[in-house]
Design a protein around this motif. Structure first.
Motif, PDB file in Angstrom:
ATOM      1  N   ARG A 115     -10.747  54.601  26.235  1.00 59.22           N
ATOM      2  CA  ARG A 115      -9.763  54.384  27.452  1.00 59.22           C
ATOM      3  C   ARG A 115      -8.269  54.020  26.824  1.00 59.22           C
ATOM      4  O   ARG A 115      -7.602  53.916  27.804  1.00 59.22           O
ATOM      5  CB  ARG A 115     -10.226  52.912  28.013  1.00 59.22           C
ATOM      6  N   TYR A 116      -8.320  54.169  25.635  1.00 56.43           N
ATOM      7  CA  TYR A 116      -6.849  53.956  25.125  1.00 56.43           C
ATOM      8  C   TYR A 116      -5.866  55.011  24.491  1.00 56.43           C
ATOM      9  O   TYR A 116      -5.049  54.995  24.084  1.00 56.43           O
ATOM     10  CB  TYR A 116      -6.959  52.858  23.910  1.00 56.43           C
ATOM     11  N   LEU A 117      -6.474  56.160  25.355  1.00 61.14           N
ATOM     12  CA  LEU A 117      -5.991  57.448  24.943  1.00 61.14           C
ATOM     13  C   LEU A 117      -4.506  57.527  25.286  1.00 61.14           C
ATOM     14  O   LEU A 117      -3.687  57.934  24.462  1.00 61.14           O
ATOM     15  CB  LEU A 117      -6.415  58.547  25.887  1.00 61.14           C
ATOM     16  N   HIS A 118      -4.072  56.737  26.316  1.00 56.95           N
ATOM     17  CA  HIS A 118      -2.538  56.720  26.658  1.00 56.95           C
ATOM     18  C   HIS A 118      -1.932  55.311  26.536  1.00 56.95           C
ATOM     19  O   HIS A 118      -1.029  54.976  27.063  1.00 56.95           O
ATOM     20  CB  HIS A 118      -2.040  56.992  27.987  1.00 56.95           C
ATOM     21  N   THR A 161       3.948  60.953  23.725  1.00 55.42           N
ATOM     22  CA  THR A 161       4.045  62.217  23.157  1.00 55.42           C
ATOM     23  C   THR A 161       5.204  63.083  23.744  1.00 55.42           C
ATOM     24  O   THR A 161       5.885  63.794  23.167  1.00 55.42           O
ATOM     25  CB  THR A 161       2.571  62.878  23.332  1.00 55.42           C
ATOM     26  N   ASN A 162       5.198  63.017  25.030  1.00 52.40           N
ATOM     27  CA  ASN A 162       6.167  63.723  25.986  1.00 52.40           C
ATOM     28  C   ASN A 162       6.722  62.905  26.805  1.00 52.40           C
ATOM     29  O   ASN A 162       6.526  62.155  27.675  1.00 52.40           O
ATOM     30  CB  ASN A 162       5.466  64.820  26.665  1.00 52.40           C
ATOM     31  N   LEU A 163       8.322  62.984  26.805  1.00 49.84           N
ATOM     32  CA  LEU A 163       9.178  62.046  27.719  1.00 49.84           C
ATOM     33  C   LEU A 163       9.278  62.719  29.271  1.00 49.84           C
ATOM     34  O   LEU A 163       9.468  62.102  29.840  1.00 49.84           O
ATOM     35  CB  LEU A 163      10.511  62.373  26.877  1.00 49.84           C
ATOM     36  N   PHE A 164       8.852  64.130  29.229  1.00 51.54           N
ATOM     37  CA  PHE A 164       8.932  64.597  30.561  1.00 51.54           C
ATOM     38  C   PHE A 164       7.947  63.847  31.306  1.00 51.54           C
ATOM     39  O   PHE A 164       8.162  63.626  32.463  1.00 51.54           O
ATOM     40  CB  PHE A 164       8.540  65.901  30.699  1.00 51.54           C
ATOM     41  N   ASN A 165       6.841  63.216  31.041  1.00 57.28           N
ATOM     42  CA  ASN A 165       5.878  62.538  32.014  1.00 57.28           C
ATOM     43  C   ASN A 165       5.778  61.062  31.509  1.00 57.28           C
ATOM     44  O   ASN A 165       4.717  60.553  31.765  1.00 57.28           O
ATOM     45  CB  ASN A 165       4.511  63.233  31.886  1.00 57.28           C
ATOM     46  N   THR A 166       6.840  60.578  30.885  1.00 61.98           N
ATOM     47  CA  THR A 166       6.577  59.055  30.508  1.00 61.98           C
ATOM     48  C   THR A 166       7.956  58.580  30.851  1.00 61.98           C
ATOM     49  O   THR A 166       9.072  58.793  30.736  1.00 61.98           O
ATOM     50  CB  THR A 166       6.801  59.022  28.762  1.00 61.98           C
ATOM     51  N   LYS A 202       4.676  57.310  13.881  1.00 67.86           N
ATOM     52  CA  LYS A 202       4.285  58.542  13.769  1.00 67.86           C
ATOM     53  C   LYS A 202       2.789  58.560  13.957  1.00 67.86           C
ATOM     54  O   LYS A 202       2.065  59.623  14.676  1.00 67.86           O
ATOM     55  CB  LYS A 202       4.685  59.274  12.670  1.00 67.86           C
ATOM     56  N   GLU A 203       1.972  57.802  13.624  1.00 74.54           N
ATOM     57  CA  GLU A 203       0.562  58.037  13.916  1.00 74.54           C
ATOM     58  C   GLU A 203      -0.014  56.689  14.660  1.00 74.54           C
ATOM     59  O   GLU A 203       0.456  55.638  14.296  1.00 74.54           O
ATOM     60  CB  GLU A 203      -0.147  57.808  12.431  1.00 74.54           C
ATOM     61  N   PRO A 204      -0.783  56.884  15.438  1.00 76.04           N
ATOM     62  CA  PRO A 204      -1.330  58.272  16.128  1.00 76.04           C
ATOM     63  C   PRO A 204      -0.574  58.839  17.150  1.00 76.04           C
ATOM     64  O   PRO A 204      -0.509  60.138  17.300  1.00 76.04           O
ATOM     65  CB  PRO A 204      -2.582  57.595  16.677  1.00 76.04           C
ATOM     66  N   THR A 205       0.618  58.252  17.740  1.00 79.59           N
ATOM     67  CA  THR A 205       1.393  58.857  18.830  1.00 79.59           C
ATOM     68  C   THR A 205       2.700  59.305  17.944  1.00 79.59           C
ATOM     69  O   THR A 205       3.110  58.694  17.082  1.00 79.59           O
ATOM     70  CB  THR A 205       1.820  58.031  20.012  1.00 79.59           C
ATOM     71  N   LYS A 206       3.038  60.393  18.677  1.00 81.27           N
ATOM     72  CA  LYS A 206       4.018  61.158  18.066  1.00 81.27           C
ATOM     73  C   LYS A 206       5.566  59.998  18.000  1.00 81.27           C
ATOM     74  O   LYS A 206       6.115  59.840  16.880  1.00 81.27           O
ATOM     75  CB  LYS A 206       4.904  62.232  18.975  1.00 81.27           C
ATOM     76  N   HIS A 207       5.928  59.541  19.025  1.00 79.37           N
ATOM     77  CA  HIS A 207       6.782  58.337  19.175  1.00 79.37           C
ATOM     78  C   HIS A 207       6.445  57.047  19.381  1.00 79.37           C
ATOM     79  O   HIS A 207       6.001  56.588  20.487  1.00 79.37           O
ATOM     80  CB  HIS A 207       7.797  58.767  20.302  1.00 79.37           C
ATOM     81  N   GLN A 208       6.256  56.201  18.373  1.00 79.31           N
ATOM     82  CA  GLN A 208       5.610  54.929  18.261  1.00 79.31           C
ATOM     83  C   GLN A 208       6.640  53.970  18.710  1.00 79.31           C
ATOM     84  O   GLN A 208       7.617  53.992  18.098  1.00 79.31           O
ATOM     85  CB  GLN A 208       4.904  54.344  16.836  1.00 79.31           C
ATOM     86  N   TYR A 209       6.544  53.185  19.805  1.00 82.28           N
ATOM     87  CA  TYR A 209       7.257  51.826  20.158  1.00 82.28           C
ATOM     88  C   TYR A 209       7.536  51.048  18.844  1.00 82.28           C
ATOM     89  O   TYR A 209       8.630  50.293  18.912  1.00 82.28           O
ATOM     90  CB  TYR A 209       7.082  51.134  21.191  1.00 82.28           C
ATOM     91  N   ASP A 210       7.007  51.003  17.917  1.00 82.32           N
ATOM     92  CA  ASP A 210       7.085  49.923  16.902  1.00 82.32           C
ATOM     93  C   ASP A 210       7.240  50.736  15.548  1.00 82.32           C
ATOM     94  O   ASP A 210       6.554  50.150  14.572  1.00 82.32           O
ATOM     95  CB  ASP A 210       5.503  49.040  16.865  1.00 82.32           C
ATOM     96  N   PHE A 211       7.938  51.542  15.740  1.00 79.23           N
ATOM     97  CA  PHE A 211       8.353  52.490  14.551  1.00 79.23           C
ATOM     98  C   PHE A 211       8.501  52.136  13.208  1.00 79.23           C
ATOM     99  O   PHE A 211       8.228  52.198  12.209  1.00 79.23           O
ATOM    100  CB  PHE A 211       9.458  53.489  14.881  1.00 79.23           C
ATOM    101  N   ASP A 212       9.405  51.013  13.260  1.00 84.16           N
ATOM    102  CA  ASP A 212       9.502  50.239  11.797  1.00 84.16           C
ATOM    103  C   ASP A 212      10.141  48.750  12.071  1.00 84.16           C
ATOM    104  O   ASP A 212      10.153  48.263  13.215  1.00 84.16           O
ATOM    105  CB  ASP A 212      10.543  51.073  10.977  1.00 84.16           C
ATOM    106  N   ALA A 213      10.588  48.235  11.087  1.00 89.41           N
ATOM    107  CA  ALA A 213      10.989  46.687  11.264  1.00 89.41           C
ATOM    108  C   ALA A 213      12.101  46.855  12.226  1.00 89.41           C
ATOM    109  O   ALA A 213      12.094  45.781  13.129  1.00 89.41           O
ATOM    110  CB  ALA A 213      11.237  46.146   9.811  1.00 89.41           C
TER     111      ALA A 213
END
Ligand code: GCO
Ligand code: MN
Ligand code: MN
Length: 403
Positions: A115-118, A161-166, A202-213
């Motif tokens: 269910r958390y696919l997206h 993963t893709n900004l065109f549909n996000t 980077k894991e698991p989605t390509k662009h994580q909102y919580d990338f670093d500190a």
């Protein structure tokens, strides 16, 4: 003045140590656990609790951490999943009382189920947002019931993963709303534990909102959550972002946001999140330099978010791996304390800023002067461009003097 015990507050990660299988992306499980048939039943979950507390007691670990779905099975409905959790939490509570092992933090697994696919709070599906909210509500409640000292939010699949549909702006707004709702609920039930974001790129989605500190702190600051959410920093996640772990720790510390750490080590050439046990005293020395500067991590701790991968068939190896990790931290702490005591490092730092302290900084206030005034100063001085060489730039070998 503080004891080693208070300094580390070591914790065992339930998911790796009691649920890990030894599998990796290229191979099937290797770890055999004779007491556990591997099925995700309440009966099995209750048996695991006995093994877990025997392990932690023998290890001398003060704390443990878990996700809701590590300790109790997922179920077809929220109601059933909550009932499963209640049954296991009752036993966890008894075992904590019996052994004195405490809960460092709880969290919800918002990433394994399809269910958390997206994503969860950033999912495009409102039902998923609602399910995630209900799951976190329950996880905060059981963390409170078990006396948890913190509550962790690792973003899992909060990214795209893709900004065109996000709609990036909208997803960040949903996440902010979600965090305020979590905070409101914690306040409503009287949970005083510290909320922590755990950055990971980077894991698991390509662009994580919580990338670093820095990404997390920006989100926290712009959404009015300063202090409400601090950071749980993980060594392997730092290297995955291209940072050193010391950078992430210090960046959080200066923002008064260094809450807790997930101790492990990863591939220094970036790689992926291998979650290996920390054995490197160069790494643990760097960690302890920052932690000593802060005066400890309380109410946070040092959670071994680490596993043995396909190098082991025997869960006893997990016991030795934890001992090795604790040993690496104890050595790092001793070295860091010696470095701090001899005062060499502060001297390096001080000499670096000599021009501020005794040069231009005395003649003209660089913080208050305008660009035009600084230009006038340089023109009058008439010297060639200032040369900052001659200071010691590469001092990492300092640690060698203490090993
Ligand atoms: C990771 C994460 C996970 C945990 C997290 C808490 O390595 O990807 O850190 O191990 O789920 O620490 O949710
Ligand atoms: Mn982690
Ligand atoms: Mn990790």
């Amino acid at each position: 003045g503080q004891s080693m015990k208070d300094l580390f507050r070591f914790s065992v990660a339930y998911w790796h140590t009691f649920r890990g299988t030894g599998s990796d992306p290229f191979g099937a499980p290797t770890l055999k656990r004779p007491w556990d048939d591997g099925t995700d039943s309440v009966e099995n979950a209750l048996k695991r609790v006995d093994v877990a507390f025997e392990f932690m007691t023998k290890l001398g670990a003060e704390f443990y951490c878990f996700h809701d779905r590590d300790v109790a099975p997922e179920a077809p409905t929220l109601k059933q999943a909550n009932a499963n959790l209640d049954k296991v939490v009752a036993k966890l509570k008894d075992k904590q009382k019996e052994t004195g092992v405490k809960l460092l933090w709880g969290t919800a697994n918002l990433f394994s189920h399809p269910r958390y696919l997206h994503g969860a709070a950033t999912s495009c599906n409102a039902d998923v947002f609602a399910y995630a909210a209900a799951q976190v509500k329950k996880a905060i409640e059981v963390t409170y019931e078990l006396g948890g000292e913190n509550y962790v939010f690792w973003g899992g699949r909060e990214g795209y993963t893709n900004l065109f549909n996000t709609d990036l702006n909208r997803e960040l707004a949903h996440l902010a709303k979600f965090m305020h709702m979590a905070h409101d609920h914690a306040k409503a039930i009287g949970f005083k534990g510290q909320f922590l974001f755990e950055p990971k790129p980077k894991e698991p989605t390509k662009h994580q909102y919580d990338f670093d500190a820095a990404a997390c702190l920006n989100f926290i600051g712009r959404n009015g959550l300063d202090g409400v959410i601090k950071l749980n920093l993980e060594a392997n996640h730092a290297t995955l972002a291209g940072h050193s772990f010391m950078h992430e720790l210090e960046y959080a510390r200066i923002h008064n946001a260094l809450g807790s750490i997930d101790a492990n080590t990863g591939d220094l050439l970036l790689g992926w999140d291998t979650d290996q046990f920390p054995t490197d005293i160069y790494l643990t020395t760097q960690i302890m330099l920052v932690i000593l500067e802060q005066g400890g991590l309380k109410p946070g701790g040092t959670n071994f978010d680490a596993k043995v991968r396909r190098e082991s068939f025997d869960p006893v190896d997990l016991f030795h791996a934890h001992i090795g990790g604790m040993d690496a931290f104890a050595r790092g702490a001793k070295i860091a304390a010696a470095i701090r005591k001899d005062g060499i490092l502060p001297e390096f730092v001080k000499t670096r800023y000599a021009s501020y302290d005794s040069g231009i900084g005395q003649k003209i206030d660089t913080g208050k002067a305008s660009f035009a005034e600084l230009e006038k100063y340089m023109l009058e001085k008439g010297e060639a461009a200032p040369n900052t060489s001659g200071r010691q730039e590469w001092i990492e070998n300092l640690i060698n003097q203490y090993v």
